[in-house]
Enzyme design. Structure first.
Site, mmCIF file in Angstrom:
data_model
loop_
_atom_site.group_PDB
_atom_site.id
_atom_site.type_symbol
_atom_site.label_atom_id
_atom_site.label_comp_id
_atom_site.label_asym_id
_atom_site.label_seq_id
_atom_site.Cartn_x
_atom_site.Cartn_y
_atom_site.Cartn_z
ATOM 1 N N HIS A 7 -3.619 -4.821 0.664
ATOM 2 C CA HIS A 7 -2.887 -5.280 2.063
ATOM 3 C C HIS A 7 -2.856 -7.035 1.800
ATOM 4 O O HIS A 7 -4.135 -7.365 2.475
ATOM 5 C CB HIS A 7 -3.630 -4.864 3.178
ATOM 6 N N CYS A 31 0.685 -1.167 0.079
ATOM 7 C CA CYS A 31 -0.049 -0.021 0.100
ATOM 8 C C CYS A 31 0.860 1.178 -0.127
ATOM 9 O O CYS A 31 1.303 1.600 -1.000
ATOM 10 C CB CYS A 31 -0.708 0.058 1.097
ATOM 11 N N GLU A 44 -1.699 -8.926 3.912
ATOM 12 C CA GLU A 44 -1.764 -9.430 5.375
ATOM 13 C C GLU A 44 -3.398 -9.424 5.753
ATOM 14 O O GLU A 44 -3.545 -10.239 6.937
ATOM 15 C CB GLU A 44 -0.962 -8.239 6.191
#
Ligand code: MN
Length: 278
Positions: free
Chosen positions: A245, A140, A247
């Site tokens: 993202h 990002c 994650e």
């Protein structure tokens, strides 16, 4: 059996998020105090867990702003070089906006001043890892920072500067906000997802790439508005970034991209650099 170097997990530096004293979440009626009255560097748990799940060992790299007038007198501005020597690769975490000054512009709105301190620190860190030939992956803000460090520019606010774009951030939904991405045929990323032309990712950004930095290839775009969602350096070492993202993508969720092959590809590049084929 004799232990080999290859048994050691890959050490991946993660750039710090920065809490500034002025942001202190004080108790009403009480002055800010304790650790919140200081600058605090932090690592988001989901980023740490993402790397741990990939078999790597994340290590947060504290911020050193080599241009800060507050730099303590006995700290060398080159101290971040220690990390580029000691660690195997680098992840640039998400976070605050990149400061327009970092790509030669003034903020178009008072809220879009970004975080110049973090920019300078992360640019130093990025350069140190690239100079050492060690792979770098940006998430990002990390993708945006890479683009700026190599001479690209950003949209300070997508809605204002690209009014026909779809929403790339919905306050209150955070990582639950999703949109489609389309891999660029023939790109490295497309090669990691054979047979997958389009996928769904989260989207939590109001800045985006305006001018792509020289020497970078676009690997994915948002098909609705053409906004760049993934890039890869064509230079001599591994430098890549995604606007989403990873994650926050749960591999058990069938609706969002299982981007574990992308992490595995980064970590494989890290391992190849650490252990060149004999
Ligand atoms: Mn997006």
């Amino acid at each position: 059996m004799k232990s080999t170097h290859a048994d050691k997990p890959l050490l991946i530096g993660v750039s710090a998020r920065i809490h500034y004293p002025a942001d202190s979440p004080g108790i009403p009626g009480m002055p800010f105090g304790g650790v919140w009255s200081k600058t605090v560097h932090y690592l988001e748990q989901s980023v740490a867990h993402w790397l741990l799940a990939g078999g790597a060992a994340p290590v947060m790299v504290p911020a050193v702003d080599s241009q800060s007038p507050q730099l303590r007198s006995d700290l060398s501005p080159g101290a971040l070089q220690h990390y580029a020597l000691a660690l195997d690769g680098l992840v640039l975490q998400g976070g605050n906006d990149v400061a327009p000054q970092s790509y030669g512009e003034e903020p178009l709105h008072a809220d879009w001043h970004g975080d110049r301190v973090r920019d300078l620190y992360e640019i130093d860190l990025l350069r140190a890892f690239v100079a050492a030939g060690k792979p770098v992956f940006g998430i990002c803000r990390g993708l945006q920072l890479i683009n700026v460090a190599y001479g690209g520019t950003l949209l300070q606010d997508i809605n204002t500067q690209h009014p026909l774009a779809r929403e790339h951030r919905v306050l209150g939904q955070y990582e639950k906000h999703l949109h489609s991405i389309e891999f660029v045929a023939g790109s490295r990323l497309a090669g990691l997802f054979p047979g997958v032309a389009r996928a769904t990712t989260n989207s939590i950004h109001h800045q985006g790439i305006k001018a792509l930095a020289p020497g970078f290839a676009v690997e994915a775009r948002c098909p609705e508005d053409g906004l760049i969602e993934a890039i890869h350096w064509t230079g001599p070492s591994f430098v890549a970034g995604v606007q989403w993202h990873p994650e926050f993508h749960d591999p058990a969720n069938p609706h969002t991209l299982d981007d574990r092959p992308m992490l595995a590809d980064f970590l494989a590049a890290v391992r190849r650099k650490r252990e060149p084929a004999a």
